[in-house]
Design a protein around this motif. Structure first.
Motif, short mmCIF file in Angstrom:
data_model
loop_
_atom_site.label_atom_id
_atom_site.label_comp_id
_atom_site.label_asym_id
_atom_site.label_seq_id
_atom_site.Cartn_x
_atom_site.Cartn_y
_atom_site.Cartn_z
N SER A 1 0.75 -1.20 0.14
CA SER A 1 0.03 -0.11 -0.11
C SER A 1 0.77 1.31 0.04
O SER A 1 0.54 2.46 -0.47
N ASP A 2 2.02 1.23 0.74
CA ASP A 2 2.71 2.36 0.38
C ASP A 2 4.12 2.15 -0.50
O ASP A 2 5.03 1.29 -0.21
N GLN A 3 3.82 2.95 -1.51
CA GLN A 3 4.95 3.06 -2.59
C GLN A 3 6.42 3.24 -2.11
O GLN A 3 7.30 2.67 -2.51
N PHE A 4 6.56 4.01 -1.17
CA PHE A 4 7.91 4.47 -0.76
C PHE A 4 8.58 3.12 -0.11
O PHE A 4 9.42 2.97 -0.20
N ASP A 5 7.85 2.45 0.94
CA ASP A 5 8.26 1.30 1.39
C ASP A 5 8.28 0.46 0.55
O ASP A 5 9.32 -0.48 0.66
N ALA A 6 7.44 0.01 -0.46
CA ALA A 6 7.57 -0.73 -1.20
C ALA A 6 9.00 -0.76 -2.20
O ALA A 6 9.59 -1.81 -2.46
N VAL A 7 9.18 0.40 -2.40
CA VAL A 7 10.37 0.63 -3.35
C VAL A 7 11.83 0.37 -2.60
O VAL A 7 12.65 -0.24 -2.95
N ASN A 8 11.53 1.00 -1.21
CA ASN A 8 12.81 0.75 -0.44
C ASN A 8 13.21 -0.66 -0.10
O ASN A 8 14.36 -0.99 -0.29
N ASN A 9 12.09 -1.49 0.29
CA ASN A 9 12.20 -2.70 0.77
C ASN A 9 12.63 -3.40 -0.68
O ASN A 9 13.49 -4.55 -0.35
N TYR A 10 12.03 -3.37 -1.73
CA TYR A 10 12.43 -4.08 -2.96
C TYR A 10 14.03 -3.80 -3.43
O TYR A 10 14.56 -4.53 -3.74
N THR A 11 14.38 -2.47 -3.22
CA THR A 11 15.94 -2.18 -3.51
C THR A 11 16.92 -2.76 -2.62
O THR A 11 17.59 -3.43 -3.19
#
Length: 198
Positions: free
Chosen positions: A181-191
């Protein structure tokens, strides 16, 4: 010249209308008339789909998925060029589409190698037929957090489980992070995950 005929309206998560018997010249006139409205036009063999301005949910999903994909390609040092939603199509093959996002891999080319489509309503124009005529190598459909990947082989699209263009990309993992649901967290975690996996 005959007038476009309303084929069927549909109001789902996003609204679209299909017009039948639309000439290329009428398409061009409608494109001018609808400029600035954020309506998106798709055209195939005289059938025109006019999609209402895209919802926040659609745009959020598109932005998250494309950011994750770009993060992956940057981390893996894969050269790519963002083509965006630039209008694709030709009068000669009776097609036009505005993909949600598109990319060239390796070098810039007139036609994208990869197209992303965020599906929030069913029905409408057969986008795969449009992209087949244009020669797009892969088309990815994202719907309800799941990815369906189609590759152009021998002039027809085949659904596959793994991208031919990005064979090492874990599509299920990409889809999982696209559902956060949170784009920032999604991208950081995936990175963090893909950088530790190098």
């Amino acid at each position: 010249m005959t007038s476009p005929v309303l084929q069927k309206p549909s109001i789902l998560k996003e609204s679209y209308v299909l017009l039948d018997n639309v000439s290329w010249e009428q398409l061009e006139q409608l494109d001018i008339s609808l400029a600035g409205t954020d309506a998106r036009l798709s055209y195939l063999d005289g059938i025109l789909e006019i999609m209402s301005p895209l919802s926040d949910d659609h745009e959020d999903s598109k932005s998250t998925l494309s950011t994750l994909l770009e993060t992956y390609m940057r981390a893996k040092k894969i050269r790519f060029y963002i083509r965006g939603s630039a209008t694709l199509g030709k009068k000669e093959n009776n097609t036009r589409s505005e993909p949600d996002e598109s990319y060239n891999l390796g070098i810039k080319k007139p036609i994208p190698d990869l197209v992303l489509e965020i599906t929030v309503s069913s029905g409408g124009i057969n986008k795969l037929e449009i992209y087949k005529r244009l020669g797009v190598a892969e088309v990815w459909f994202w719907e309800d957090g799941l990815l369906s990947v189609y590759v152009l082989e021998s002039g027809e699209y085949q659904q596959i489980n793994q991208s031919n263009l990005l064979p090492d990309l874990d599509l299920e993992l990409l889809a999982k992070y696209s559902r956060m649901s949170d784009q920032f967290d999604a991208v950081n975690n995936y990175t963090e995950l893909i950088l530790t996996d190098k």
